[in-house]
Design an enzyme around this catalytic site. Structure first.
Site, PDB file in Angstrom:
ATOM      1  N   LYS A  49       0.839  -1.206   0.000  1.00 46.71           N
ATOM      2  CA  LYS A  49       0.000   0.000   0.000  1.00 46.71           C
ATOM      3  C   LYS A  49       0.875   1.258   0.000  1.00 46.71           C
ATOM      4  CE  LYS A  49      -3.724  -2.499   2.233  1.00 46.71           C
ATOM      5  NZ  LYS A  49      -4.422  -2.871   3.452  1.00 46.71           N
ATOM      6  N   GLN A  93      -5.268  -1.905   9.790  1.00 47.06           N
ATOM      7  CA  GLN A  93      -4.925  -3.139   9.071  1.00 47.06           C
ATOM      8  C   GLN A  93      -5.377  -4.356   9.881  1.00 47.06           C
ATOM      9  OE1 GLN A  93      -3.290  -3.232   5.935  1.00 47.06           O
ATOM     10  NE2 GLN A  93      -3.707  -5.416   5.984  1.00 47.06           N
ATOM     11  N   ASP A 116     -11.702   1.691   3.834  1.00 49.90           N
ATOM     12  CA  ASP A 116     -11.812   0.233   3.725  1.00 49.90           C
ATOM     13  C   ASP A 116     -13.278  -0.183   3.611  1.00 49.90           C
ATOM     14  OD1 ASP A 116      -9.496  -1.186   3.470  1.00 49.90           O
ATOM     15  OD2 ASP A 116      -9.121  -1.425   5.613  1.00 49.90           O
TER      16      ASP A 116
END
Ligand code: NAP
Length: 279
Positions: A49, A93, A116
């Site tokens: 990322k 994450q 997300d």
């Protein structure tokens, strides 16, 4: 022999598009990635990322917290980032250590910065087919990959294998929104082959190499393999590609299929967040 749904090609195209859009902004979009602990797979995904963010000119701030961080400290960090105007997107994450309440933490993210797409506000928008929400990156990546190869799911039978909140459920909803007829399979589904064989498109999001074999498929199908499992240092999908690719029309490889699409889709969401916040 099946044609390849190449996620790297599509990712690079998206990267170019995002880069040129970002060049024209007053300031680069900013993403914060919070990691708790030191999961080696998470380390790899985060590195991908950060690399993609650099490539397109986004600003990525990476905060690594110790595995024993308290919920209070994590929530304090989140509330700071939630209110900081220069930050457009926040992701935690996953997975996070079990002692932390994952759902509660996700709900603490400002939904306008939840790139997300896991916050209940965004999940509800997906359910209602409201395009102002963020579609989870993996789901969005699957849709963009099919769209690039002009595979239209409208009216088709899509079988999604897996029903997690992260991948299976949002993917099933997204296909419903695109007018597909959707069947969802999971670990308690009996005689799954009976269902997968009748699909036009199979999306496997389980994490069990060898789950989808030639016994599950039929000629003419499109197979999207979301699964990623490290076996002897190598990344494996759910599909036994060697035997399946001789029969179906299209297949996404692992690695190089959905993985690169997930990263690119996250940054598409980040740009969407930036634009919403600066309108
Ligand atoms: P998860 O939370 O573990 O969910 C797995 C799902 O598979 C569950 O719904 C489970 O059913 C179902 N399942 C388990 N065994 C099954 C079986 N034998 N037959 C049918 N269904 C079965 O995993 P996840 O977070 O959704 O991730 C799934 C996979 O995608 C993993 O390999 C993950 O690493 C990968 N992934 C890849 C990307 C990418 O960018 N490529 C992104 C995210 C995830 P139950 O609900 O009944 O337990």
């Amino acid at each position: 022999m099946a044609k390849l749904l190449d996620g790297k090609i599509v990712r690079d195209k998206i990267a170019q598009d995002l880069k040129s859009k970002i060049e024209n902004l007053q300031a680069p979009p900013r993403l914060v990635i919070i990691q708790v602990g030191d999961n080696p797979e998470s380390n790899t995904y985060i590195a991908q990322k950060i690399k993609f963010g650099e490539k397109i000119g986004a600003n990525v701030k990476y905060l690594k917290l110790p595995g024993d961080v308290t919920e209070k400290t994590l929530n304090f960090q989140l509330s700071t980032f939630n209110s900081e105007k220069s930050i457009n997107g926040i992701i935690v994450q996953l997975p996070i250590p079990e002692n932390l309440d994952k759902d509660k933490i996700i709900e603490s993210i400002n939904p306008a910065k939840d790139v997300d797409g896991l916050h209940s506000v965004n999940f509800k928008k997906l359910m209602e087919n409201d395009p102002t929400g963020f579609v989870p990156a993996t789901t969005k990546g699957v849709l963009t990959l099919l769209d690039h190869y002009k595979i239209n799911p409208a009216g088709k039978h899509v079988v999604v294998v897996g029903r997690s909140s992260l991948v299976g459920k949002p993917t099933a909803l997204a296909f419903l929104n695109l007018d597909a007829t959707v069947t969802v399979c999971h670990s308690k589904t009996q005689n799954m082959e009976r269902l997968t064989k009748t699909a036009d498109i199979i999306i496997s999001a389980v994490g069990k190499p060898g789950l989808i074999t030639k016994n599950h498929i039929s000629p003419g199908q499109t197979i999207i393999d979301v699964g990623t499992t490290v076996v002897d240092g190598k990344l494996k999908g759910d599909v036994t590609a060697g035997e399946v690719e001789k029969i179906v029309d299209w297949i996404s490889p692992v690695p190089g299929g959905v993985g690169p699409m997930t990263v690119a889709s996250l940054f598409q969401n980040l740009l969407q967040a930036y634009q919403n916040q600066n309108d």
